[in-house]
Design an enzyme around this catalytic site. Structure first.
Site, PDB file in Angstrom:
ATOM      1  N   PRO A 165       0.836  -1.208   0.000  1.00 11.77           N
ATOM      2  CA  PRO A 165       0.000   0.000   0.000  1.00 11.77           C
ATOM      3  C   PRO A 165       0.871   1.258   0.000  1.00 11.77           C
ATOM      4  O   PRO A 165       1.789   1.382   0.804  1.00 11.77           O
ATOM      5  CB  PRO A 165      -0.785  -0.101   1.308  1.00 11.77           C
ATOM      6  CG  PRO A 165      -0.665  -1.521   1.740  1.00 11.77           C
ATOM      7  CD  PRO A 165       0.639  -2.016   1.191  1.00 11.77           C
ATOM      8  N   GLU A 166       0.616   2.162  -0.928  1.00  9.76           N
ATOM      9  CA  GLU A 166       1.365   3.403  -1.023  1.00  9.76           C
ATOM     10  C   GLU A 166       0.492   4.563  -0.541  1.00  9.76           C
ATOM     11  O   GLU A 166      -0.664   4.370  -0.187  1.00  9.76           O
ATOM     12  CB  GLU A 166       1.814   3.624  -2.477  1.00  9.76           C
ATOM     13  CG  GLU A 166       2.800   2.572  -2.983  1.00  9.76           C
ATOM     14  CD  GLU A 166       4.189   2.719  -2.369  1.00  9.76           C
ATOM     15  OE1 GLU A 166       4.440   3.695  -1.642  1.00  9.76           O
ATOM     16  OE2 GLU A 166       5.028   1.835  -2.602  1.00  9.76           O
ATOM     17  N   HIS A 218      -6.276 -13.685   9.209  1.00  8.28           N
ATOM     18  CA  HIS A 218      -5.350 -12.575   9.014  1.00  8.28           C
ATOM     19  C   HIS A 218      -5.832 -11.251   9.612  1.00  8.28           C
ATOM     20  O   HIS A 218      -5.274 -10.198   9.331  1.00  8.28           O
ATOM     21  CB  HIS A 218      -5.046 -12.400   7.524  1.00  8.28           C
ATOM     22  CG  HIS A 218      -4.400 -13.611   6.919  1.00  8.28           C
ATOM     23  ND1 HIS A 218      -3.216 -14.141   7.407  1.00  8.28           N
ATOM     24  CD2 HIS A 218      -4.771 -14.409   5.893  1.00  8.28           C
ATOM     25  CE1 HIS A 218      -2.890 -15.204   6.686  1.00  8.28           C
ATOM     26  NE2 HIS A 218      -3.811 -15.392   5.773  1.00  8.28           N
ATOM     27  N   ARG A 268       0.885 -10.562   6.095  1.00  8.32           N
ATOM     28  CA  ARG A 268       2.331 -10.654   6.348  1.00  8.32           C
ATOM     29  C   ARG A 268       2.746 -10.016   7.670  1.00  8.32           C
ATOM     30  O   ARG A 268       3.890 -10.143   8.093  1.00  8.32           O
ATOM     31  CB  ARG A 268       3.102 -10.042   5.171  1.00  8.32           C
ATOM     32  CG  ARG A 268       2.858 -10.869   3.900  1.00  8.32           C
ATOM     33  CD  ARG A 268       3.624 -10.329   2.725  1.00  8.32           C
ATOM     34  NE  ARG A 268       5.069 -10.380   2.924  1.00  8.32           N
ATOM     35  CZ  ARG A 268       5.953  -9.923   2.060  1.00  8.32           C
ATOM     36  NH1 ARG A 268       5.528  -9.370   0.949  1.00  8.32           N
ATOM     37  NH2 ARG A 268       7.231 -10.002   2.308  1.00  8.32           N
ATOM     38  N   ARG A 282      22.685  15.724  -2.760  1.00  5.66           N
ATOM     39  CA  ARG A 282      22.763  14.263  -2.880  1.00  5.66           C
ATOM     40  C   ARG A 282      23.450  13.846  -4.174  1.00  5.66           C
ATOM     41  O   ARG A 282      23.283  14.489  -5.199  1.00  5.66           O
ATOM     42  CB  ARG A 282      21.360  13.671  -2.861  1.00  5.66           C
ATOM     43  CG  ARG A 282      20.587  14.226  -1.708  1.00  5.66           C
ATOM     44  CD  ARG A 282      19.650  13.252  -1.139  1.00  5.66           C
ATOM     45  NE  ARG A 282      19.018  13.911   0.003  1.00  5.66           N
ATOM     46  CZ  ARG A 282      18.091  13.382   0.739  1.00  5.66           C
ATOM     47  NH1 ARG A 282      17.676  12.165   0.466  1.00  5.66           N
ATOM     48  NH2 ARG A 282      17.589  14.039   1.758  1.00  5.66           N
TER      49      ARG A 282
END
Ligand SMILES: [Zn+2]
Length: 276
Positions: A2-3, A94, A112, A156
């Site tokens: 999930p973003e 779950h 998970r 960077r």
């Protein structure tokens, strides 16, 4: 995984409905990424405030008369999803966290178990402060400008794709969205961060915002039956310009889309539309 857009759409799916509800029961399943950090009985009779999002974290304030409040910081990890409703039934294999309220149950399902539900005395203190302090700007924060991006990238030397993925300049540019934003901005993902001009940083900041706005719009359109973050990502991917399209024709110039690995993640790009 999930973003940010999936997390935001999840927030919108229950925020208005749960606000003002009173907690009546808490059920814990198997351990998640971190312990809850409070006795679950301590959550009973608290009133749910307005759920907010910071990066991929959700903050659910739980106030109790006579104390300073506090709340739960939630993260969906690699495979988590949150559902809210009155007919969710008993916990299945779950389902590892149920917050039962007078308006329905908020349930975290996470096969998970990299997800988390953690108590914090406020969003600015304790565990929440620790977890949120390294996050970059929100993509829709007016402070996230090309100039901001330029100033941060100048320091960077890593590839620009990796600088976006790190999430400490701007949050939300996860793998799919970073690839798509770099394509939209015409920037080679392998380009060293400190070589981007201000003008290209302005295009990239716009592209990050537009890519995430597009994903959010897609999630918004499927909000009613939204259950699973992966379903939404799949829909976005079906419209992707480069992500997941190795060897296929670039939708703009027809060249074959290429794939390289950067930081153990696949990067998809068009070598003729995206310049160094
Ligand atoms: Zn192309």
């Amino acid at each position: 995984m999930p973003e940010l857009p999936e997390v935001e759409v999840t927030r919108q799916s229950f925020c208005g409905r749960i606000e003002g509800a009173r907690v009546t029961e808490v059920r814990l399943g198997k351990p998640l990424r971190w312990p809850l950090g409070i006795e679950s009985e301590q959550l009973i009779d608290r009133t749910v405030g307005e759920a907010t999002r910071r990066g991929k974290y959700l903050w659910l304030p739980l106030a109790r008369s006579g104390d300073d409040g506090g709340g739960l910081l939630m993260h969906l990890g690699m495979s988590g999803s949150l559902a809210f409703g009155t007919g969710l039934g008993s916990a299945a294999q779950h389902d590892h966290f149920d917050l039962v309220t007078t308006r329905g149950m908020l349930r975290l399902t996470d096969p998970r178990r990299f997800g988390a539900v953690v108590w914090s005395p406020s969003i600015d203190e304790g565990t929440a402060a620790k977890l949120l302090c390294g996050l970059g700007l929100e993509p829709f924060d007016p402070a996230f400008t090309g100039q901001h991006l330029y100033a941060a990238l100048r320091k960077r030397r890593v590839a620009v794709k990796l600088a976006l993925l790190a999430g400490d300049i701007v949050v939300g540019a996860g793998n799919i969205y970073a690839c798509e934003a770099l394509f939209a901005a015409g920037i080679d993902p392998r380009l060293r961060s400190n070589r981007l001009s201000l003008r290209r940083c302005e295009r990239l900041a716009d592209a990050v915002r537009q890519t995430l706005a597009q994903a959010l719009a897609l999630g918004g359109s499927t909000l009613r039956d939204f259950r699973d973050a992966h379903g939404m990502q799949g829909k976005f991917q079906a419209q992707a310009q480069v992500y997941g399209r190795e060897g296929e024709a670039c939708r703009v110039c027809g060249s074959a889309v290429r794939r390289v690995v950067q930081g153990q993640r696949s990067t998809f790009f068009c070598a003729s539309c995206q310049r160094r």
